[in-house]
Design an enzyme around this catalytic site. Structure first.
Site, mmCIF file in Angstrom:
data_model
loop_
_atom_site.group_PDB
_atom_site.id
_atom_site.type_symbol
_atom_site.label_atom_id
_atom_site.label_comp_id
_atom_site.label_asym_id
_atom_site.label_seq_id
_atom_site.Cartn_x
_atom_site.Cartn_y
_atom_site.Cartn_z
ATOM 1 C CG ASN A 12 0.747 4.797 3.716
ATOM 2 O OD1 ASN A 12 1.293 5.825 2.125
ATOM 3 N ND2 ASN A 12 1.520 5.448 4.965
ATOM 4 C CD1 TRP A 13 -1.724 2.678 -2.164
ATOM 5 C CD2 TRP A 13 -0.944 3.749 -4.331
ATOM 6 N NE1 TRP A 13 -2.878 2.492 -3.104
ATOM 7 C CE2 TRP A 13 -2.744 2.756 -4.682
ATOM 8 C CE3 TRP A 13 -1.454 4.397 -5.137
ATOM 9 C CZ2 TRP A 13 -3.088 2.542 -5.858
ATOM 10 C CZ3 TRP A 13 -2.307 4.119 -6.845
ATOM 11 C CH2 TRP A 13 -2.703 2.939 -6.821
ATOM 12 C CB SER A 214 4.856 -6.638 7.820
ATOM 13 O OG SER A 214 5.716 -6.144 7.326
ATOM 14 N N GLY A 235 0.469 -1.661 3.551
ATOM 15 C CA GLY A 235 1.351 -0.098 3.153
ATOM 16 C C GLY A 235 1.578 -1.054 1.472
ATOM 17 N N GLY A 236 2.577 -1.377 1.338
ATOM 18 C CA GLY A 236 3.247 -2.869 0.235
ATOM 19 C C GLY A 236 1.867 -3.134 -0.162
HETATM 20 P P1 13P Z 1 3.804 -2.824 5.512
HETATM 21 O O1 13P Z 1 2.517 -2.576 5.138
HETATM 22 O O2 13P Z 1 4.426 -2.264 3.613
HETATM 23 O O3 13P Z 1 4.630 -2.831 5.622
HETATM 24 O O4 13P Z 1 3.597 -0.826 5.619
HETATM 25 C C1 13P Z 1 2.774 -0.149 6.331
HETATM 26 C C2 13P Z 1 2.787 1.309 6.942
HETATM 27 O O5 13P Z 1 4.375 1.771 6.610
HETATM 28 C C3 13P Z 1 1.667 1.854 6.435
HETATM 29 O O6 13P Z 1 1.618 2.794 6.751
#
Ligand code: 13P
Length: 254
Positions: A12-13, A214, A235-236
Site C-alpha cells: 500500500n503506497w 510495520s 506500507g512503507g
Molecule cells: P506500515 O507498513 O508503513 O506500518 O503501514 C502498514 C499499512 O498501513 C498498510 O496498509
C-alpha cells in the site's frame, strides 16, 4: 500460514509516489517471477494517479495492481471520487477498503466499508478489507470486540475467498515500528478465522487473512510464519522494490 491457502502480499503506497517512482513498480514486476508467483500472490496499490500506468507496466507479468479506495456508487456527482468500475477499467484487480487512515481521516464507518466492499464485488474487484483496533481499544482490552464489530458490519454476506481478503492492521502498529508479538498475532488471527468461518462457512475458512503494521524485510519471516497469517499488507516497505520483494521472497522457499 494456513494449509491450502495461497498467501498474498500487498503493498500500500498510500499518498506516496510520483512518476519518478514508476521504476520501482517496473522493478517489482520484474522480481515477481513465475516461481515466486506460484507460491504467493503479489499486488501493488499505488495512488490513483499512477494506477493505469502501473497496470501497463505490469502487463504480461505476475504482479497484480490494486487501488487504495473506491466510492460505493458506480458514477455520478461525487467530485474527486473514483468508482470501483473506474478502477477495474484501469485493469486493476484489487482495491483496499476500510483502511484505518480512511476511517480516521474521512470518518468512514463500518457501513461505509460494507458499501465499498459491495462496490468492489459489483465491479469484479477483490476487496482487501482492513480491520484493526486503536491503541486505546487495545489497552482497554477491547480489540476482539472491535474486530468482531468491524467484521459483522463491514463484511457483506456475499463475501467469499475469491472476492475478499481480510487485512488485520492494529492501528498502533502502522508506521510505528511496533508490532504485536507472534503469539498475539496468532491469537487475533485465530479469532478472525473463527468469526469468518462462523459467519460465512467454508469460504470463511478459506479466506486470506493478512497481517499489516510495520512489516519489514527483517521481521517478515517471523510474522508470516504465524498460524492463520496468510500474507501481509505492507506500507512503507513497499515503496522500494528491493524491500518489498525481500518480504515477498519469504514465501519462495516455503
Ligand atoms: P506500515 O507498513 O508503513 O506500518 O503501514 C502498514 C499499512 O498501513 C498498510 O496498509
Amino acid at each position: 500460514m494456513t494449509p491450502d491457502i495461497k498467501p498474498f502480499v500487498a503493498g500500500n503506497w498510500k499518498m506516496n509516489g510520483e512518476r519518478d517512482q514508476l521504476d520501482q513498480i517496473a522493478l517489482t514486476a520484474r522480481g515477481v517471477d513465475e516461481e515466486l508467483a506460484a507460491k504467493t500472490g503479489v499486488c501493488l496499490c499505488p495512488p490513483a494517479t499512477l494506477l493505469y500506468v502501473a497496470t501497463t507496466l505490469s502487463e504480461d507479468t505476475s504482479l497484480m495492481v490494486g487501488a487504495q479506495d473506491c466510492h460505493p456508487e458506480k458514477e455520478g456527482a461525487h467530485t474527486g471520487d473514483v468508482s470501483a468500475e473506474m478502477i477495474a477499467d484501469c485493469f486493476a484487480t484489487h482495491c483496499i477498503v476500510g483502511h484505518s487512515e480512511r476511517r480516521t481521516d474521512h470518518g468512514e464507518t463500518d457501513e461505509t466499508v460494507l458499501r465499498k466492499t459491495l462496490a468492489c464485488h459489483r465491479a469484479g474487484l477483490t476487496a482487501i478489507v482492513c480491520i484493526g483496533e486503536t491503541e486505546a481499544e487495545y489497552d482497554a482490552g477491547e480489540a476482539e470486540a472491535v474486530l468482531a464489530r468491524q467484521l459483522t458490519h463491514g463484511v457483506p454476506e456475499s463475501t467469499n475467498e475469491h472476492n475478499t481478503i481480510i487485512a488485520y492492521e492494529p492501528v498502533w502498529a502502522i508506521g510505528t515500528g511496533k508490532t504485536p508479538s507472534p503469539d498475539d498475532i496468532a491469537t487475533i488471527h485465530a479469532f478472525i478465522r473463527e468469526r469468518l468461518a462462523e459467519r460465512l462457512g467454508g469460504p470463511g475458512e478459506r479466506m486470506r487473512i493478512l497481517y499489516g503494521g510495520s512489516v519489514k524485510p527483517g521481521n517478515a519471516a517471523e510474522l508470516l510464519s504465524v498460524n492463520n497469517v496468510d500474507g501481509a499488507l505492507v506500507g512503507g516497505a513497499s515503496l522500494k522494490a528491493e524491500d518489498f520483494l525481500a518480504i515477498c521472497e519469504t514465501y519462495r522457499g516455503v
